[in-house]
Design a protein around this motif. Sequence first.
Motif, PDB file in Angstrom:
ATOM      1  N   MET A   1       0.837  -1.208   0.000  1.00 34.68           N
ATOM      2  CA  MET A   1       0.000   0.000   0.000  1.00 34.68           C
ATOM      3  C   MET A   1       0.870   1.255   0.000  1.00 34.68           C
ATOM      4  O   MET A   1       0.581   2.226  -0.697  1.00 34.68           O
ATOM      5  N   ILE A   2       1.947   1.209   0.777  1.00 30.90           N
ATOM      6  CA  ILE A   2       2.844   2.364   0.840  1.00 30.90           C
ATOM      7  C   ILE A   2       3.524   2.580  -0.510  1.00 30.90           C
ATOM      8  O   ILE A   2       3.658   3.709  -0.989  1.00 30.90           O
ATOM      9  N   ARG A   3       3.906   1.490  -1.141  1.00 29.81           N
ATOM     10  CA  ARG A   3       4.546   1.589  -2.459  1.00 29.81           C
ATOM     11  C   ARG A   3       3.600   2.204  -3.487  1.00 29.81           C
ATOM     12  O   ARG A   3       3.998   2.963  -4.354  1.00 29.81           O
ATOM     13  N   ASN A   4       2.320   1.820  -3.408  1.00 27.72           N
ATOM     14  CA  ASN A   4       1.369   2.210  -4.462  1.00 27.72           C
ATOM     15  C   ASN A   4       0.620   3.508  -4.200  1.00 27.72           C
ATOM     16  O   ASN A   4      -0.133   3.970  -5.056  1.00 27.72           O
ATOM     17  N   THR A   5       0.787   4.092  -3.030  1.00 20.61           N
ATOM     18  CA  THR A   5      -0.104   5.201  -2.676  1.00 20.61           C
ATOM     19  C   THR A   5       0.194   6.486  -3.455  1.00 20.61           C
ATOM     20  O   THR A   5       1.328   6.721  -3.885  1.00 20.61           O
ATOM     21  N   ASP A   6      -0.828   7.306  -3.644  1.00 20.15           N
ATOM     22  CA  ASP A   6      -0.657   8.637  -4.228  1.00 20.15           C
ATOM     23  C   ASP A   6      -0.544   9.700  -3.137  1.00 20.15           C
ATOM     24  O   ASP A   6      -0.294  10.871  -3.436  1.00 20.15           O
ATOM     25  N   SER A   7      -0.781   9.303  -1.885  1.00 17.10           N
ATOM     26  CA  SER A   7      -0.737  10.291  -0.805  1.00 17.10           C
ATOM     27  C   SER A   7       0.672  10.853  -0.673  1.00 17.10           C
ATOM     28  O   SER A   7       1.653  10.138  -0.881  1.00 17.10           O
ATOM     29  N   ARG A   8       0.741  12.124  -0.284  1.00 17.02           N
ATOM     30  CA  ARG A   8       2.044  12.780  -0.285  1.00 17.02           C
ATOM     31  C   ARG A   8       2.784  12.627   1.035  1.00 17.02           C
ATOM     32  O   ARG A   8       4.002  12.696   1.077  1.00 17.02           O
ATOM     33  N   THR A   9       2.069  12.436   2.116  1.00 18.91           N
ATOM     34  CA  THR A   9       2.742  12.217   3.401  1.00 18.91           C
ATOM     35  C   THR A   9       2.218  10.923   4.010  1.00 18.91           C
ATOM     36  O   THR A   9       1.138  10.448   3.666  1.00 18.91           O
ATOM     37  N   ILE A  10       2.985  10.404   4.952  1.00 13.29           N
ATOM     38  CA  ILE A  10       2.595   9.149   5.571  1.00 13.29           C
ATOM     39  C   ILE A  10       1.340   9.352   6.426  1.00 13.29           C
ATOM     40  O   ILE A  10       0.512   8.446   6.560  1.00 13.29           O
ATOM     41  N   LYS A  11       1.168  10.574   6.936  1.00 16.90           N
ATOM     42  CA  LYS A  11      -0.029  10.842   7.727  1.00 16.90           C
ATOM     43  C   LYS A  11      -1.272  10.856   6.835  1.00 16.90           C
ATOM     44  O   LYS A  11      -2.287  10.224   7.150  1.00 16.90           O
ATOM     45  N   SER A  12      -1.185  11.536   5.711  1.00 20.22           N
ATOM     46  CA  SER A  12      -2.353  11.572   4.825  1.00 20.22           C
ATOM     47  C   SER A  12      -2.610  10.178   4.240  1.00 20.22           C
ATOM     48  O   SER A  12      -3.751   9.777   4.023  1.00 20.22           O
ATOM     49  N   PHE A  13      -1.525   9.435   4.008  1.00 18.97           N
ATOM     50  CA  PHE A  13      -1.685   8.042   3.559  1.00 18.97           C
ATOM     51  C   PHE A  13      -2.585   7.270   4.521  1.00 18.97           C
ATOM     52  O   PHE A  13      -3.538   6.603   4.126  1.00 18.97           O
ATOM     53  N   MET A  14      -2.309   7.421   5.810  1.00 18.58           N
ATOM     54  CA  MET A  14      -3.110   6.667   6.784  1.00 18.58           C
ATOM     55  C   MET A  14      -4.560   7.130   6.804  1.00 18.58           C
ATOM     56  O   MET A  14      -5.486   6.329   6.895  1.00 18.58           O
ATOM     57  N   GLN A  15      -4.728   8.455   6.709  1.00 21.84           N
ATOM     58  CA  GLN A  15      -6.104   8.976   6.740  1.00 21.84           C
ATOM     59  C   GLN A  15      -6.880   8.604   5.468  1.00 21.84           C
ATOM     60  O   GLN A  15      -8.075   8.345   5.515  1.00 21.84           O
TER      61      GLN A  15
END
Lengths: 510, 510
Positions: free
Chosen positions: A241-255
Motif C-alpha cells: 500500500m505504501i509503495r502504491n499510494t498517491d498520498s504525499r505524506t505518511i499521515k495523509s496516507f493513513m487517513q
Amino acid sequence: MAEQHREISVAEFFEKNRHLLGFSNPQKAIITCIKEAVDNALDACEEENILPEIHVTIDEVGDEKLRWQVKDNAVGIDKDVIPNIFGKLLYGSKFHKLQQSRGQQGIGISAAGLYAQLTTGNPVKIYSKKKGNEDTHMFKVRIDTQENEPEIIEDRIVDDYEFEHGTSIEMDVEAKYTRGHHSVKNYLKHTAIMNPYARIVLTEPDGNTIEFPRVSKDLPPQPKEIKPHPHGVELGVLMRMIRNTDSRTIKSFMQNEFTRVGRTSADDIIEKTELSGKERPSTLEKDQMETLLEAMQSTNLQNPPTNCLSPIGEDLLERGLKKELNPEFVASVTRKPSVYRGNPYQIEAAIAYGGDIKNEGTYNVLRYANKVPLLYKKSSCATTKAIRDTDWSRYGLSESGERPQGPVYILIHMASVWVPFTSEGKEAIANYPEIVKEMKLAVQDVGRKMKRHISQKRKEKVRRKKRKKLNAYGQILAPSLARLAGSDEQQIQENLTEMLHDEYGEPEDA
Amino acid sequence: MAEQHREISVAEFFEKNRHLLGFSNPQKAIITCIKEAVDNALDACEEENILPEIHVTIDEVGDEKLRWQVKDNAVGIDKDVIPNIFGKLLYGSKFHKLQQSRGQQGIGISAAGLYAQLTTGNPVKIYSKKKGNEDTHMFKVRIDTQENEPEIIEDRIVDDYEFEHGTSIEMDVEAKYTRGHHSVKNYLKHTAIMNPYARIVLTEPDGNTIEFPRVSKDLPPQPKEIKPHPHGVELGVLMRMIRNTDSRTIKSFMQNEFTRVGRTSADDIIEKTELSGKERPSTLEKDQMETLLEAMQSTNLQNPPTNCLSPIGEDLLERGLKKELNPEFVASVTRKPSVYRGNPYQIEAAIAYGGDIKNEGTYNVLRYANKVPLLYKKSSCATTKAIRDTDWSRYGLSESGERPQGPVYILIHMASVWVPFTSEGKEAIANYPEIVKEMKLAVQDVGRKMKRHISQKRKEKVRRKKRKKLNAYGQILAPSLARLAGSDEQQIQENLTEMLHDEYGEPEDA
C-alpha cells in the motif's frame, strides 16, 4: 532442466483440478453451474436495487448432456467486459472490494464455461441488454485454456431475443439432473429462504415448472464498500500500500487509505514511531514500516463500519423458516458484527423445532455464506464444527456422537466482506477459530431460547398429567368425602375443580 | 461498471486465501513451509538418482517469527529459472508431465515465499550450486503480488557458502514451533517411514538435533513420463491437442500423442469413424472430433504403462512400520495399478497391530500421497472414507461410530501421476469414488490378513485355557480313575498328558 519449466495458466490448473471448483461429478456439475449463475444474477439485481426475477431452464440435449440457461432482470453487462467475465478465470469486480457480495473470486462463472467446453466442446452463449433502449448483444465465448484468455467466437446484435433488460447465460455441459437433497431444486429452495425478495422460476428437463415466489418486496439495504482497517493489515500488504499510494505524506496516507483513521488517531499512531508524519511514503525503510505497523495495531481505534455487511435479519430468518418448515417453535439471532483478519463479518443463526419437522435421528442443517446455500462438504465446514462443539444436552436435545438429535433444523449464516471458503468451489467455510467461536455463541443463543420452549412444553405435559390424575382421584374421593364431611357431593366436586383450575389452569379439553 | 472489473493475479488470490495453501495459522505455517521444501528436495534428488541428504534447520528470530532453512544434496537449480520458481505461483516442470512426483502444481514453494513476505516483509534467500565445479549462486527474490512476477533483490556469486552441490532455501515467516502430532518433527518422521532411502536431519530452535537415518540404500526405480491414454481424454482436451499438434495426419497424431495407440489400434479407431486417417488434424470439424473421441473410447486398448508410478512396495512398507512402531503383526499390499480420468494410480495399504501399539480408543492412520505424509484434513480425505466404509467387525476389530477400534495403525498410500487434492495445500485426497473403492479393496486385503492373525491369537488363547483346565481336572480325576480302573495312577497321568499334547500342543511352559 531449465527448458522443462514453464508457466501454468490458472485455467489449465483448474481444468486439471475441476473438483476444486465443484465439478467432480455430473450430478454436482449442474448444481454448481446454476449456483454460479444465480449468485451473479442476485448480486447484479441487488447492486441496482432491482427486485430479482430469475428464470432457470434446464433441458436434456444428449446422454448426460444438459443445456442450461439462467436469465435475470438486472441491468445487463457492459459488452466490453463480457468476454473477460466469461472467458477468463480470476477476473471480476468484487475481489478487491471490502463489501459483502455473493461472488468474490472472479472464478465461478468462467469456471462453468471452462467445464462446458471441456466436456461438450461448446462455447458459452451470452445475451445482454443494458437498461435503457439499448441493443441486445449476443456473444459466444470460449476460453483459451493455455493463456487463460477469452476467444470471441461470435459477437453480434440480435433483435429476436426478448427481454426488457438483463443478462441470459447458456451453456452445454456434461451433467445429470437429479432430485433429492443434492439437487438444483433444493439449492433454489434454500436460496429462496435466504433471499425472500427474489422470484425464481425453475423449468426442469421434463417441462415441469416450479416457482419460488417472492414473499417480501423489501430489498435489503445495499452494503457499502469500506477501506481496510489498520488492525487487520499485515506487513506485506502495508508495504505494498505504501509503495502504491498517491498520498504525499505518511499521515495523509493513513487517513486516506484506512477506515477509522482521522487526524487525531493518525497523530496518535505517529507519536508511537520515530516518524514526523510528513515523510513521503516512498521514502520509508522496511524497519520504519514495521514500527508503523506495530503502532497502528497498538492504537485504540473504532471498530470498522459495518454497513459493508448485509445480514438477512432475525425477522426474515424466522419468516423464511416458518414458511418452509412449519415448525411449532422458531428462534433466531443476528449477532453484532465482528472482525477476523481485518474482515468485518456477522453471524446469524436460527433454530426451528417440532411441528412438521420429523425426528429423523440426526439434526438438519441450513448453511449459508453471504446468503448463498452451502450444500456440500458439511463435514469440513466451520458451521458443523460450531454445532458439534456445542453441548446440546444443555439445550434440551439428546446427542449421539457429538450430533444433536431431535426434530430440529439449525441455520447458520455468515455474512462477510470476505468468506474464507475451503476451496474455490465455495462449498464450506474454513475453520478459523474466531469464526467458529462466533458461530457457537450464535447457536447457543438460539439453543437457550429453544431450551425454554422445550422445558415449558415438558412442564406443561407434567402439569396436564397431574391434573388428570387428581381429577380422577377426586371423582373417586368425592362421594366418600361427602359422606365423611356430611356435605354435598356435588359441592365437593365443584370445589375440587376450582382448586385444580387455580393450580393447573384450564382442563385439557377447554 | 466496466471500469471496476479487473484481472486478479493468482498471487493476490492466494494472499487472500492463504488457508487454501496450508497457512491458516502459525503452527501449521512452519509445517507447510518445511513440507514444500523437503518435497522439492526429495524430488530433485530422486530425479538425479542421488541418495537424499536433507538438513532442516529452524531458528527463532522474534516473537512468533521463525527463520527456516532446508538444504539438499541434489544437483542445484539452473540460475535462469530460480527467480520464477520462487517468485511466481503456478510455475514449474511437473504440471504437464504424466509422471509421479511429490510436487505437481508449481505453487508450493512460491506460496511459502508469498507467506514469508506477507508476514515478515523479507524476501526468500536461495543458494544453489550445480553439480560439477560451478559457482554457488545466491539469490534474494520477492514476489510482485499484483503481477505474480518475481522481483530479484539480489543475485550474486558467493564463495563463503559451503556445499558440494545442491540447493539451500531460507525464509523468515510468522510461525510457531510446536511438538506433538501436528509438528515438523512428526512430519519428518512420517516422511522417513515412506522414504527409507533418505537421511534427514532436523535442528530444532532450541538446538536439539534429531536424525532420521537412512535405512535402505536402494533408490526406487525412477518413474517414466508417459503420454495420455485415449480412454482418459475429454473432448475439450482432444480439441486442444488437435489444434496444437505437429502431426501431419490424424492417424499419426493418434500414434504420436497417445500411449498404447500403435498402427493397428489407430486403424481400429479410424474404422469406426467417417475419417480416412489421412486428414490433416487442423481440418477436422467439431463433430468429427466428437466421433473420433467416441471411437477412441470404445476401442479396446492396452491399459496405460505403469512405469510412470513409483510405489514403495510391500517389503519396505512393512519394514518402515516395524521399525517405527514395533507391532506384533504387520501386513501390507501394493494393489495393481488402476486409472481414474486417464491418470494411472496405485494404492498401497498396510496395517500394524498390537505389540508396542496401545489401544487408545480409536485407530491411528498414516496417510500418504506420492510418498508425502498428509497430516491435516483427515475428515475430508478419501482415505478416511475408505476406512469408515469398511466393516471392521469382519476383520476382528470392534467399531465405534464407523471408526475401527483397537491397537492398530492403518496406512494408505496413493501413488499417481496426478493426485486430486482437496485444496492447493495438498492436505487431503478428494473423494473420487473409483479411488475410494481401490483404497477399500486395499484395506480389506490387509484387514483379512490381520483377521487371520487375530483369530489365530484368539484360538491359541482358547486352546491354552482348555489345556490348563483339562490338565487340572486330570490331576483331580487321575487318582479316582486309577482306583476305579484298578490301574496305575502315574500311568493314567502320563496317558492324559500325551492326549492333551496330541490335542492341544506343547504345554504353556514348554
